[in-house]
Design a protein around this motif. Structure first.
Motif, PDB file in Angstrom:
ATOM      1  N   ALA A 151      42.485 -41.632 -39.930  1.00  0.00           N
ATOM      2  CA  ALA A 151      43.064 -42.773 -39.219  1.00  0.00           C
ATOM      3  C   ALA A 151      41.991 -43.806 -38.895  1.00  0.00           C
ATOM      4  CB  ALA A 151      43.745 -42.291 -37.940  1.00  0.00           C
ATOM      5  N   GLY A 152      40.805 -43.338 -38.513  1.00  0.00           N
ATOM      6  CA  GLY A 152      39.728 -44.264 -38.195  1.00  0.00           C
ATOM      7  C   GLY A 152      39.281 -45.078 -39.391  1.00  0.00           C
ATOM      8  N   LEU A 154      41.070 -45.762 -42.121  1.00  0.00           N
ATOM      9  CA  LEU A 154      42.141 -46.685 -42.489  1.00  0.00           C
ATOM     10  C   LEU A 154      42.171 -47.890 -41.557  1.00  0.00           C
ATOM     11  CD1 LEU A 154      44.894 -44.050 -43.305  1.00  0.00           C
ATOM     12  CD2 LEU A 154      43.871 -45.645 -44.939  1.00  0.00           C
ATOM     13  N   ALA A 155      41.883 -47.671 -40.275  1.00  0.00           N
ATOM     14  CA  ALA A 155      41.807 -48.794 -39.335  1.00  0.00           C
ATOM     15  C   ALA A 155      40.645 -49.710 -39.677  1.00  0.00           C
ATOM     16  CB  ALA A 155      41.673 -48.272 -37.911  1.00  0.00           C
ATOM     17  N   ASP A 156      39.519 -49.126 -40.084  1.00  0.00           N
ATOM     18  CA  ASP A 156      38.369 -49.942 -40.500  1.00  0.00           C
ATOM     19  C   ASP A 156      38.709 -50.766 -41.738  1.00  0.00           C
ATOM     20  OD1 ASP A 156      36.874 -48.915 -38.431  1.00  0.00           O
ATOM     21  OD2 ASP A 156      35.809 -47.439 -39.685  1.00  0.00           O
ATOM     22  N   ALA A 158      41.578 -51.879 -42.606  1.00  0.00           N
ATOM     23  CA  ALA A 158      42.506 -52.955 -42.237  1.00  0.00           C
ATOM     24  C   ALA A 158      41.770 -54.218 -41.795  1.00  0.00           C
ATOM     25  CB  ALA A 158      43.434 -52.481 -41.119  1.00  0.00           C
ATOM     26  N   HIS A 159      40.569 -54.066 -41.253  1.00  0.00           N
ATOM     27  CA  HIS A 159      39.816 -55.214 -40.738  1.00  0.00           C
ATOM     28  C   HIS A 159      38.566 -55.518 -41.566  1.00  0.00           C
ATOM     29  CE1 HIS A 159      42.053 -53.604 -37.196  1.00  0.00           C
ATOM     30  NE2 HIS A 159      42.341 -54.877 -37.065  1.00  0.00           N
ATOM     31  N   SER A 160      38.359 -54.789 -42.658  1.00  0.00           N
ATOM     32  CA  SER A 160      37.129 -54.944 -43.428  1.00  0.00           C
ATOM     33  C   SER A 160      37.193 -56.139 -44.373  1.00  0.00           C
ATOM     34  CB  SER A 160      36.867 -53.680 -44.254  1.00  0.00           C
ATOM     35  OG  SER A 160      35.775 -53.879 -45.134  1.00  0.00           O
ATOM     36  N   GLU A 179      51.884 -42.381 -39.780  1.00  0.00           N
ATOM     37  CA  GLU A 179      51.454 -43.242 -38.675  1.00  0.00           C
ATOM     38  C   GLU A 179      49.999 -43.681 -38.792  1.00  0.00           C
ATOM     39  OE1 GLU A 179      53.841 -42.633 -34.747  1.00  0.00           O
ATOM     40  OE2 GLU A 179      53.316 -40.643 -35.500  1.00  0.00           O
ATOM     41  N   ARG A 180      49.246 -43.032 -39.663  1.00  0.00           N
ATOM     42  CA  ARG A 180      47.882 -43.485 -39.931  1.00  0.00           C
ATOM     43  C   ARG A 180      47.867 -44.912 -40.501  1.00  0.00           C
ATOM     44  NH1 ARG A 180      44.436 -38.502 -42.697  1.00  0.00           N
ATOM     45  NH2 ARG A 180      45.002 -36.881 -41.193  1.00  0.00           N
ATOM     46  N   PRO A 183      47.717 -49.466 -38.580  1.00  0.00           N
ATOM     47  CA  PRO A 183      46.803 -50.619 -38.570  1.00  0.00           C
ATOM     48  C   PRO A 183      46.951 -51.527 -39.792  1.00  0.00           C
ATOM     49  CG  PRO A 183      45.625 -48.611 -37.986  1.00  0.00           C
ATOM     50  CD  PRO A 183      46.971 -48.191 -38.487  1.00  0.00           C
ATOM     51  N   LEU A 184      47.500 -50.976 -40.892  1.00  0.00           N
ATOM     52  CA  LEU A 184      47.653 -51.750 -42.125  1.00  0.00           C
ATOM     53  C   LEU A 184      49.000 -52.452 -42.217  1.00  0.00           C
ATOM     54  CD1 LEU A 184      46.128 -48.976 -44.327  1.00  0.00           C
ATOM     55  CD2 LEU A 184      45.197 -51.296 -44.268  1.00  0.00           C
TER      56      LEU A 184
END
Length: 297
Positions: A151-152, A154-156, A158-160, A179-180, A183-184
């Motif tokens: 999850a971490g 995938l969140a990175d 999303a903002h990379s 649910e992971r 962020p996307l």
């Protein structure tokens, strides 16, 4: 200079161990059938389908330096997949997936993708070290990304900025990991591929149909989402509206990998220039051929 791949497939590449039987099964059933071991994983299934359509995919994943890993990488290479960007770990074993399928569908499955999760962002190094991209000049082609990453991470992603120029196509590995992808969901250059159950997890409520789910996820900020529902109506939702199509009626002989086949075929169809309605039908036709057994694993 080595030619660049047409698309990057990021996520799980492992051994699929699948038991199949023509019998209906319930908890505790003990029936005759067949057990196979094949290259699998979401990213791998997508890449294999892309290769069948003449596309040249590169794999970004983690594979152990064990005999199983050597055998898996060799199998990928024989299929025409680009393997030179795979992170090979000295201390992590090659991942595995085990499933049991009956005449009544998937009975149970366990995904052992712990090595991929443990490798973390090491699998993404080619996107920043110049092999496939770098800061200021990110990869600008299509990327198929699966939810087996943490999850971490995938969140990175999303903002990379390393993913900001890509045509990002995203699929959860399973409902348990859907649910992971939250962020996307609202990333402007991301298209999500989910089934009805996964759509409900992302939308935090149950949906009766794929068109209803697609419309709700777009309302929640999704730029684009495709929702499948087995043999029922499939929907492609975006801010331009909802497009629907019904899958062909076929005899289902396997289910593992069907969603990955649908996603890959849809990417190829749109790469060919097909409009949304035509691409959706093309992807459903390819998935129907796969589940009926007309396309080899």
């Amino acid at each position: 200079m080595t030619a660049q791949p047409d698309i990057l497939c990021i996520g799980s590449v492992l051994w699929d161990i699948i038991g199949r039987t023509p019998a209906h099964m319930g908890a505790g059933a003990d029936v005759p059938g067949r057990i196979t071991r094949l290259p699998g994983g979401v990213a791998m299934n997508i890449a294999m389908t892309l290769a069948r359509f003449g596309v040249r995919p590169a794999l970004l994943t983690a594979v152990g330096r064990d005999p199983e890993g050597d055998e898996l990488v060799a199998a990928c290479t024989r299929m025409g997949l680009v393997t030179r960007h795979i992170y090979r770990s000295d201390d992590l074993p090659t991942d595995r997936y085990m499933a049991v399928e009956g005449a009544n569908g998937l009975i149970a499955a366990i995904a052992d993708a712990h090595s991929l999760e443990a490798a973390g962002d090491k699998i993404l190094r080619p996107l920043s070290d110049g092999a496939l991209g770098r800061a200021g000049a990110p990869w600008a082609g299509p990327i198929a990304l699966d939810g087996n990453l943490t999850a971490g991470l995938l969140a990175d992603i999303a903002h990379s900025p390393l993913f900001a120029a890509a045509d990002l196509r995203v699929a959860p590995a399973s409902p348990g990991k859907a649910e992971r992808l939250l962020p996307l969901l609202a990333v402007a250059n991301a298209t999500l591929y989910v089934n009805l159950e996964e759509a409900g997890l992302l939308g935090h409520r149950r949906f009766a149909t794929a068109p209803e789910a697609a419309a709700a996820l777009v309302d929640r900020g999704a730029a684009r989402v495709l929702v499948t529902d087995g043999g029922r109506t499939t929907a492609d939702g975006s801010r331009e509206g909802i497009v629907t199509a019904d899958p062909p009626a076929v005899l289902v002989t396997r289910v593992t990998g069907a969603g990955d086949t649908f996603m890959a075929a849809h990417i190829v169809a749109e790469t060919r220039g097909e409009d949304r309605a035509t691409a959706l039908r093309s992807a459903l036709d390819a998935a129907a051929q796969y589940v009926s057994g007309d396309i080899g694993s």
